[in-house]
Design an enzyme around this catalytic site. Structure first.
Site, PDB file in Angstrom:
ATOM      1  CD  GLU A   1      -2.015   4.153   3.248  1.00 36.32           C
ATOM      2  OE1 GLU A   1      -1.748   3.526   2.192  1.00 36.32           O
ATOM      3  OE2 GLU A   1      -3.139   4.174   3.752  1.00 36.32           O
TER       4      GLU A   1
ATOM      5  CB  CYS B   1      -2.002   1.562   6.267  1.00 34.17           C
ATOM      6  SG  CYS B   1      -1.628   0.783   4.673  1.00 34.17           S
TER       7      CYS B   1
ATOM      8  CG  HIS C   1      -1.963  -1.011   1.231  1.00 35.14           C
ATOM      9  ND1 HIS C   1      -3.048  -0.952   2.080  1.00 35.14           N
ATOM     10  CD2 HIS C   1      -2.136  -2.132   0.490  1.00 35.14           C
ATOM     11  CE1 HIS C   1      -3.839  -1.993   1.859  1.00 35.14           C
ATOM     12  NE2 HIS C   1      -3.295  -2.720   0.900  1.00 35.14           N
TER      13      HIS C   1
ATOM     14  CB  CYS D   1      -6.556  -0.527   5.387  1.00 33.65           C
ATOM     15  SG  CYS D   1      -4.836  -1.065   5.222  1.00 33.65           S
TER      16      CYS D   1
END
Length: 145
Positions: free
Chosen positions: A51, A82, A49, A79
């Protein structure tokens, strides 16, 4: 270019690569030290992801797992995975664009930073460039369905 504009640029690049268009930047002392867009498909890595990739870049650049004086700008509410990594990195502030009622874990779902067992709680600010961030996601998924 503002920090959120840079995150949006990273999201657009991710979308152009066929990735879910999410972008993130990490800022320290007014300077962008890391920038990334989603790469889960390209890297065949469900943890890639934006992040997470930005956290890895920033930690490598600073040679520290603690990013205590750093702020994260991300186009979508993080999420649970993260948010957990953000807490472990000790990010000072999160600025996010679009809310994610289905998969978010900051203002939705488990609201991770409200849990009594979380060791670090960053300041959280939502709604930055929310319309543009949401439009990127809506347009991306509209072409996929």
């Amino acid at each position: 270019m503002s920090f959120m504009e840079k995150a949006l640029a990273e999201a657009r690049l991710a979308g152009a690569r066929g990735e879910v268009p999410v972008g993130a930047v990490i800022v320290k002392d007014g300077e962008i030290i890391a920038a990334a867009g989603n790469r889960t498909v390209a890297d065949a890595d469900p943890t890639a992801h934006a992040e997470i990739l930005a956290l890895r870049q920033a930690a490598g650049r600073l040679r520290s797992e603690r990013l205590t004086d750093c702020d994260l700008y991300v186009t979508l509410e993080p999420c649970a995975m993260c948010a957990g990594a953000i807490a472990l990195a000790r990010i000072r502030r999160i600025y996010f664009g679009a809310s994610d009622p289905k998969g978010g874990a900051v203002d939705h779902g488990p609201c991770l930073f409200s849990q009594p067992t979380i060791h670090h709680r960053p300041e959280i600010y939502g709604g930055f460039a929310e319309r543009e961030a949401a439009a990127l996601l809506l347009d991306f998924f509209k072409t996929r369905r």
